[in-house]
Motif scaffolding. Sequence first.
Motif, PDB file in Angstrom:
ATOM      1  N   TYR A   1       0.829  -1.207   0.000  1.00 12.54           N
ATOM      2  CA  TYR A   1       0.000   0.000   0.000  1.00 12.54           C
ATOM      3  C   TYR A   1       0.862   1.255   0.000  1.00 12.54           C
ATOM      4  O   TYR A   1       0.485   2.275  -0.598  1.00 12.54           O
ATOM      5  CB  TYR A   1      -1.011  -0.021   1.151  1.00 12.54           C
ATOM      6  CG  TYR A   1      -0.626   0.680   2.429  1.00 12.54           C
ATOM      7  CD1 TYR A   1      -0.565   2.071   2.512  1.00 12.54           C
ATOM      8  CD2 TYR A   1      -0.359  -0.042   3.598  1.00 12.54           C
ATOM      9  CE1 TYR A   1      -0.226   2.718   3.701  1.00 12.54           C
ATOM     10  CE2 TYR A   1      -0.025   0.590   4.780  1.00 12.54           C
ATOM     11  CZ  TYR A   1       0.048   1.969   4.829  1.00 12.54           C
ATOM     12  OH  TYR A   1       0.380   2.603   5.995  1.00 12.54           O
ATOM     13  N   ARG A   2       2.024   1.195   0.637  1.00 15.39           N
ATOM     14  CA  ARG A   2       2.884   2.381   0.657  1.00 15.39           C
ATOM     15  C   ARG A   2       3.496   2.648  -0.718  1.00 15.39           C
ATOM     16  O   ARG A   2       3.649   3.806  -1.126  1.00 15.39           O
ATOM     17  CB  ARG A   2       3.963   2.231   1.736  1.00 15.39           C
ATOM     18  CG  ARG A   2       3.372   2.310   3.141  1.00 15.39           C
ATOM     19  CD  ARG A   2       4.382   2.112   4.239  1.00 15.39           C
ATOM     20  NE  ARG A   2       3.712   2.067   5.543  1.00 15.39           N
ATOM     21  CZ  ARG A   2       4.332   1.877   6.696  1.00 15.39           C
ATOM     22  NH1 ARG A   2       5.657   1.721   6.720  1.00 15.39           N
ATOM     23  NH2 ARG A   2       3.656   1.841   7.833  1.00 15.39           N
ATOM     24  N   LYS A   3       3.829   1.593  -1.443  1.00 18.41           N
ATOM     25  CA  LYS A   3       4.306   1.782  -2.812  1.00 18.41           C
ATOM     26  C   LYS A   3       3.184   2.336  -3.686  1.00 18.41           C
ATOM     27  O   LYS A   3       3.411   3.232  -4.519  1.00 18.41           O
ATOM     28  CB  LYS A   3       4.818   0.467  -3.391  1.00 18.41           C
ATOM     29  CG  LYS A   3       5.358   0.618  -4.816  1.00 18.41           C
ATOM     30  CD  LYS A   3       5.927  -0.677  -5.370  1.00 18.41           C
ATOM     31  CE  LYS A   3       6.453  -0.465  -6.794  1.00 18.41           C
ATOM     32  NZ  LYS A   3       7.010  -1.717  -7.371  1.00 18.41           N
ATOM     33  N   ALA A   4       1.969   1.822  -3.513  1.00 16.41           N
ATOM     34  CA  ALA A   4       0.826   2.318  -4.281  1.00 16.41           C
ATOM     35  C   ALA A   4       0.546   3.775  -3.949  1.00 16.41           C
ATOM     36  O   ALA A   4       0.235   4.582  -4.831  1.00 16.41           O
ATOM     37  CB  ALA A   4      -0.408   1.461  -4.003  1.00 16.41           C
ATOM     38  N   ALA A   5       0.670   4.155  -2.677  1.00 18.83           N
ATOM     39  CA  ALA A   5       0.428   5.540  -2.276  1.00 18.83           C
ATOM     40  C   ALA A   5       1.440   6.476  -2.936  1.00 18.83           C
ATOM     41  O   ALA A   5       1.090   7.581  -3.369  1.00 18.83           O
ATOM     42  CB  ALA A   5       0.506   5.673  -0.759  1.00 18.83           C
ATOM     43  N   ALA A   6       2.676   6.025  -3.031  1.00 17.41           N
ATOM     44  CA  ALA A   6       3.708   6.845  -3.662  1.00 17.41           C
ATOM     45  C   ALA A   6       3.468   7.010  -5.163  1.00 17.41           C
ATOM     46  O   ALA A   6       3.929   7.977  -5.765  1.00 17.41           O
ATOM     47  CB  ALA A   6       5.083   6.235  -3.415  1.00 17.41           C
ATOM     48  N   ALA A   7       2.746   6.058  -5.770  1.00 18.52           N
ATOM     49  CA  ALA A   7       2.495   6.095  -7.220  1.00 18.52           C
ATOM     50  C   ALA A   7       1.251   6.887  -7.596  1.00 18.52           C
ATOM     51  O   ALA A   7       1.033   7.163  -8.782  1.00 18.52           O
ATOM     52  CB  ALA A   7       2.374   4.669  -7.759  1.00 18.52           C
ATOM     53  N   LEU A   8       0.421   7.262  -6.623  1.00 21.14           N
ATOM     54  CA  LEU A   8      -0.809   8.002  -6.928  1.00 21.14           C
ATOM     55  C   LEU A   8      -0.492   9.298  -7.665  1.00 21.14           C
ATOM     56  O   LEU A   8       0.434  10.027  -7.303  1.00 21.14           O
ATOM     57  CB  LEU A   8      -1.576   8.300  -5.641  1.00 21.14           C
ATOM     58  CG  LEU A   8      -2.255   7.102  -4.986  1.00 21.14           C
ATOM     59  CD1 LEU A   8      -2.740   7.447  -3.581  1.00 21.14           C
ATOM     60  CD2 LEU A   8      -3.403   6.579  -5.833  1.00 21.14           C
TER      61      LEU A   8
ATOM     62  N   ASP B   1       1.259   7.709 -13.940  1.00 19.83           N
ATOM     63  CA  ASP B   1       0.654   6.753 -14.868  1.00 19.83           C
ATOM     64  C   ASP B   1       0.532   5.368 -14.243  1.00 19.83           C
ATOM     65  O   ASP B   1      -0.351   4.585 -14.613  1.00 19.83           O
ATOM     66  CB  ASP B   1       1.494   6.658 -16.150  1.00 19.83           C
ATOM     67  CG  ASP B   1       1.415   7.929 -16.988  1.00 19.83           C
ATOM     68  OD1 ASP B   1       0.478   8.721 -16.768  1.00 19.83           O
ATOM     69  OD2 ASP B   1       2.291   8.128 -17.849  1.00 19.83           O
ATOM     70  N   GLU B   2       1.406   5.056 -13.297  1.00 24.38           N
ATOM     71  CA  GLU B   2       1.396   3.746 -12.650  1.00 24.38           C
ATOM     72  C   GLU B   2       0.372   3.663 -11.526  1.00 24.38           C
ATOM     73  O   GLU B   2       0.060   2.580 -11.041  1.00 24.38           O
ATOM     74  CB  GLU B   2       2.800   3.455 -12.104  1.00 24.38           C
ATOM     75  CG  GLU B   2       3.038   2.015 -11.687  1.00 24.38           C
ATOM     76  CD  GLU B   2       4.432   1.793 -11.125  1.00 24.38           C
ATOM     77  OE1 GLU B   2       5.042   2.768 -10.631  1.00 24.38           O
ATOM     78  OE2 GLU B   2       4.918   0.660 -11.179  1.00 24.38           O
ATOM     79  N   GLY B   3      -0.163   4.810 -11.108  1.00 20.12           N
ATOM     80  CA  GLY B   3      -1.025   4.872  -9.939  1.00 20.12           C
ATOM     81  C   GLY B   3      -2.242   3.956  -9.963  1.00 20.12           C
ATOM     82  O   GLY B   3      -2.463   3.194  -9.015  1.00 20.12           O
ATOM     83  N   PRO B   4      -3.062   3.989 -11.036  1.00 20.85           N
ATOM     84  CA  PRO B   4      -4.258   3.135 -11.043  1.00 20.85           C
ATOM     85  C   PRO B   4      -3.942   1.646 -10.922  1.00 20.85           C
ATOM     86  O   PRO B   4      -4.647   0.909 -10.220  1.00 20.85           O
ATOM     87  CB  PRO B   4      -4.905   3.467 -12.393  1.00 20.85           C
ATOM     88  CG  PRO B   4      -4.457   4.863 -12.693  1.00 20.85           C
ATOM     89  CD  PRO B   4      -3.051   4.932 -12.179  1.00 20.85           C
ATOM     90  N   LEU B   5      -2.892   1.200 -11.589  1.00 19.59           N
ATOM     91  CA  LEU B   5      -2.523  -0.222 -11.518  1.00 19.59           C
ATOM     92  C   LEU B   5      -2.027  -0.580 -10.124  1.00 19.59           C
ATOM     93  O   LEU B   5      -2.414  -1.620  -9.574  1.00 19.59           O
ATOM     94  CB  LEU B   5      -1.459  -0.540 -12.560  1.00 19.59           C
ATOM     95  CG  LEU B   5      -0.939  -1.989 -12.549  1.00 19.59           C
ATOM     96  CD1 LEU B   5      -2.075  -2.985 -12.773  1.00 19.59           C
ATOM     97  CD2 LEU B   5       0.148  -2.162 -13.608  1.00 19.59           C
ATOM     98  N   MET B   6      -1.194   0.263  -9.539  1.00 17.78           N
ATOM     99  CA  MET B   6      -0.684  -0.030  -8.201  1.00 17.78           C
ATOM    100  C   MET B   6      -1.810  -0.002  -7.172  1.00 17.78           C
ATOM    101  O   MET B   6      -1.830  -0.809  -6.236  1.00 17.78           O
ATOM    102  CB  MET B   6       0.405   0.969  -7.832  1.00 17.78           C
ATOM    103  CG  MET B   6       1.696   0.817  -8.634  1.00 17.78           C
ATOM    104  SD  MET B   6       2.348  -0.874  -8.614  1.00 17.78           S
ATOM    105  CE  MET B   6       2.521  -1.150  -6.854  1.00 17.78           C
TER     106      MET B   6
END
Length: 391
Positions: free
Chosen positions: A295-302, A305-310
């Motif tokens: 979740y922390r990696k996904a939060a950093a990607a928000l 372009d990678e945000g929705p997938l993460m």
Amino acid sequence: MTTDIDRILTAARSHCQDDIQPNIDAWNTAGVWPRASSDKAGSMGLTGLYAPKELGGQGLPLSEGIRVYEELGKGDGAYAFALSMHNICTFAGCGYGTEAFKEKWARDLTSGRKLANFALTEPQSGSDATNMYSRAVINDDGTWTINGAKAWVSLAGEADVYFTVVKTTDQPGHKDMAMIAIPADAKGLSFGPRYDTPSYNFLPLGEMYMKDVVVSEDNIILPVGQGLQGSLMAIDIARVSIASGCCGLMESALDTALAYARDRKMFGKTNLDLDGILWMLGDVATDLEVSRLMYRKAAAALGTDEGPLMAAHAKRFVPDAAVKAANTCTQVLGGMGLLQSYGMDRLSRLSQMLRIVDGTTEISRVVIGRALQKRAKSLPALPIPKGFGES
């Protein structure tokens, strides 16, 4: 030196320990949103996490602020979810709202004096957001007249303003979609009976009805053409926030099981001395560590372009891990895990709720699957082995 995020995480831990954990059972018994507690959360800086400091917010980036819900989730995942949605709306209003809207609402929202919620889902449409019947007619004086209904509205009848997604024509697709903030006291706005949700009965959930509701153009958050894009961004933030809250839930379940197994005697040992029990809880601990990293990696990607997938990866994996953790930890307690006083039944139901809201596990798999199809198209063809297929 204490940073802003350190200070806010400390406040969230304190709020969980002092306000949520001691009172959650009483909240559910009363079936009433704990406004005094959410007011306190606001005074502690937990209701304007991503809003700029000049508007009373904390000015935290999404990658940091989302960690708050892990702390709140140790107390209750539904409470963490409600505050996460308020923070998303506050982020949108302070970042994209008109100057008139900010002047009227921003500081009340960042302080928690007024609560906001997001209304997208409709009775006949959930994951297919473009299948929407709520309509806004733009009047000659710039006001909007809105008719329609929304479903699964959290803080229904409790929030002070609802960030509502509507279509402005009958044309299919999303190019006519917009987001507008509807004040709770707007004439023609009403709510249906509350949904029966016994494990998070304090959180009002229900349908919202709009009958000739007239709203000022000052309340436009996202103009026509940007409604769906903004909604998808909000959903991505919500999905990662839910994964964060699930980590708090998992830690709460694990700590309950560890404390019980440490003191429970069986076969001349404590339960925690038995490999079968220890290995079960070890798997939960591993899933918790993986979930935090995810979740922390996904939060950093928000916002990238990678945000929705993460966000989809996090929403697919972490709530499933929380369901597994709650069930495993209940099993460790044996019959005692069925008693309300240990709270395991509540955690099991909450984990299932968090698995569904803001995009089910299956919808996350659709997002991931589409990304895999796109990736597959970019890969070179594999060489055909010599002699393969020859007769």
